[in-house]
Design a protein around this motif. Sequence first.
Motif, PDB file in Angstrom:
ATOM      1  N   SER A 119     -17.538  -4.096 -32.452  1.00 59.62           N
ATOM      2  CA  SER A 119     -17.965  -4.056 -30.822  1.00 59.62           C
ATOM      3  C   SER A 119     -17.731  -2.575 -30.439  1.00 59.62           C
ATOM      4  N   ASN A 123     -17.653   0.724 -32.771  1.00 61.16           N
ATOM      5  CA  ASN A 123     -19.063   1.565 -32.599  1.00 61.16           C
ATOM      6  C   ASN A 123     -18.846   3.164 -31.897  1.00 61.16           C
ATOM      7  N   VAL A 139     -24.990   0.263 -37.575  1.00 59.96           N
ATOM      8  CA  VAL A 139     -23.974  -0.664 -37.119  1.00 59.96           C
ATOM      9  C   VAL A 139     -24.297  -1.982 -37.504  1.00 59.96           C
ATOM     10  N   PRO A 141     -23.329  -4.929 -35.019  1.00 59.72           N
ATOM     11  CA  PRO A 141     -22.618  -5.371 -33.649  1.00 59.72           C
ATOM     12  C   PRO A 141     -21.951  -6.749 -34.105  1.00 59.72           C
ATOM     13  N   THR A 142     -20.979  -7.097 -33.335  1.00 63.15           N
ATOM     14  CA  THR A 142     -20.346  -8.384 -33.214  1.00 63.15           C
ATOM     15  C   THR A 142     -20.208  -9.095 -32.105  1.00 63.15           C
ATOM     16  N   TYR A 149     -23.966   0.066 -28.012  1.00 57.17           N
ATOM     17  CA  TYR A 149     -24.626   0.193 -29.534  1.00 57.17           C
ATOM     18  C   TYR A 149     -25.791   1.086 -29.578  1.00 57.17           C
ATOM     19  N   THR A 150     -26.471   1.305 -28.707  1.00 56.99           N
ATOM     20  CA  THR A 150     -27.643   1.897 -28.891  1.00 56.99           C
ATOM     21  C   THR A 150     -27.804   3.349 -27.938  1.00 56.99           C
ATOM     22  N   LEU A 173     -29.534  -1.102 -36.755  1.00 52.59           N
ATOM     23  CA  LEU A 173     -28.627  -2.041 -36.372  1.00 52.59           C
ATOM     24  C   LEU A 173     -29.157  -3.196 -37.222  1.00 52.59           C
ATOM     25  N   VAL A 175     -28.214  -7.553 -37.374  1.00 52.59           N
ATOM     26  CA  VAL A 175     -27.355  -8.260 -36.287  1.00 52.59           C
ATOM     27  C   VAL A 175     -27.465  -9.875 -36.884  1.00 52.59           C
ATOM     28  N   ILE A 180     -23.149 -12.976 -32.725  1.00 58.55           N
ATOM     29  CA  ILE A 180     -23.401 -12.686 -31.235  1.00 58.55           C
ATOM     30  C   ILE A 180     -23.275 -13.811 -30.511  1.00 58.55           C
ATOM     31  N   PHE A 250     -27.762 -10.142 -25.158  1.00 59.45           N
ATOM     32  CA  PHE A 250     -27.604  -8.966 -26.134  1.00 59.45           C
ATOM     33  C   PHE A 250     -28.720  -7.852 -26.038  1.00 59.45           C
ATOM     34  N   LEU A 254     -28.936  -3.872 -25.437  1.00 61.93           N
ATOM     35  CA  LEU A 254     -29.406  -3.159 -26.319  1.00 61.93           C
ATOM     36  C   LEU A 254     -30.463  -2.004 -25.875  1.00 61.93           C
TER      37      LEU A 254
END
Length: 446
Positions: A119, A123, A139, A141-142, A149-150, A173, A175, A180, A250, A254
């Motif tokens: 995370s 990142n 990436v 993401p977790t 992230y973006t 990304l 996912v 998540i 989430f 983003l």
Amino acid sequence: MTMVNINNHPFIIDPHTGLSGCTCGKPHPAPTATLYLGVDAARVMADDCRAVFADQPVLLLSDPDVQRVVGHTLEEQLRATGVNLTSFLLDADPVADDQTVAKVRMLSADKALVISVGSGTLNDLGKYAASADGKPFWVMPTAPSMNGYTSGIAAIKVKGVKRTLPATPPERLYVLPEVIQNAPLKLRQAGFCDVLAKVVSDIDWQAESLLFSQSYCGLPAAMMAGVEKDYSEQPEAIGRGEEKAVMGLFHGLLISGVAMSLAGSSAPASGGEHLMSHFWDMREPLTGRVPERHGLQVGLGIILSAACYQLLAGLDKKALAPRAEAEFSATAARIPEIWGPYAAEVAGQFANKRDALAAFDEQLPRYWEKLRPLFGQVRPPEYFVELFSRVGAPFGLEAFRLSVDEFLLAAMNSRAIRERITVLDFAAHAGILEQAAARALALIRT
Ligand SMILES: [Zn+2]
Ligand SMILES: [Zn+2]
């Protein structure tokens, strides 16, 4: 890098239709990040990586927590697919500072791609290190814990001062929805606060823009308005880990990050409320307090910002007095004691906005009648305290290991750590910052 025409995924924001909410008329960069979301995201990432980079060396960054949850699986997939992989496991609870960046850049010097799995900090580290050397960055993401992230920036501590530095957003990304969705409750609550920061930071930006930069664009707010209902009314469902609500959150995060990168500034999602969080992050070596999750500290900042707006909206123009010089001197005078070895760095940041602050004496009364309705758009601080608490984890000073003194110190002084003009500067110059801090404190003191 030339994009290989294999396994291309949808853009997070459609480059053709995604910019229709622009009100400034200036060019915005085309959004480029793509997203693959699915139970097989680790395998798809490995396949793509092999297809694009063949035998070229790739660096994977993770930490022990992430490694347990998903990093190990991803690493195995990448190796099984034949990716020429070097894996770097950072220490537990890594910090995104200049020394760690240097270490990552050393490791990635001969690599063709940097991948982060994790995370916020992972990142930021991967994005900034890759960007500094012009390398592509992917990436996984977790957690739905923050909007970075973006985004086109990375939060890095440089010589002890938290800076948001430009960094190219990830190209791709990948996912795993289950990861998540099952992220710890605290991280979901943190993301909920971080995505809601824009309801105050967007007003910070509009107010600053009116007086100074004329840089405001309605595009980020328009982009966020489109996804808002998927998370903003559902704190309990986010708390329970319901798929629709958590993935809605989430997605909102983003979009919020993309909005910042399109605006070319973090202003749409990072105002005075973020300065509070950066303040406590920077104070760690001085107080020994390990910072709480970024979004949760931001949540406390939102309460202060909302209290400032409530008081500002109720203030008559006659109450405004010229106090720019006195406010600047008083705040500057406190820097050495608060910041010790980092004082020179902080004083430099604060000095950068001295001219803008001096202009408040004239600008604030001039624009007051336009500013007040803007300030009045923000909901009262009680609303946000209740909203954040409804996620189901405790929200307040004690839960975040903050003393009353440390909260008040941040409230009165965090505006000095950055040159950006925020609601905290408006509140200081309208003479209501201290009262707003007291009002916020009464709501989060539990
Ligand atoms: Zn625009
Ligand atoms: Zn944030």
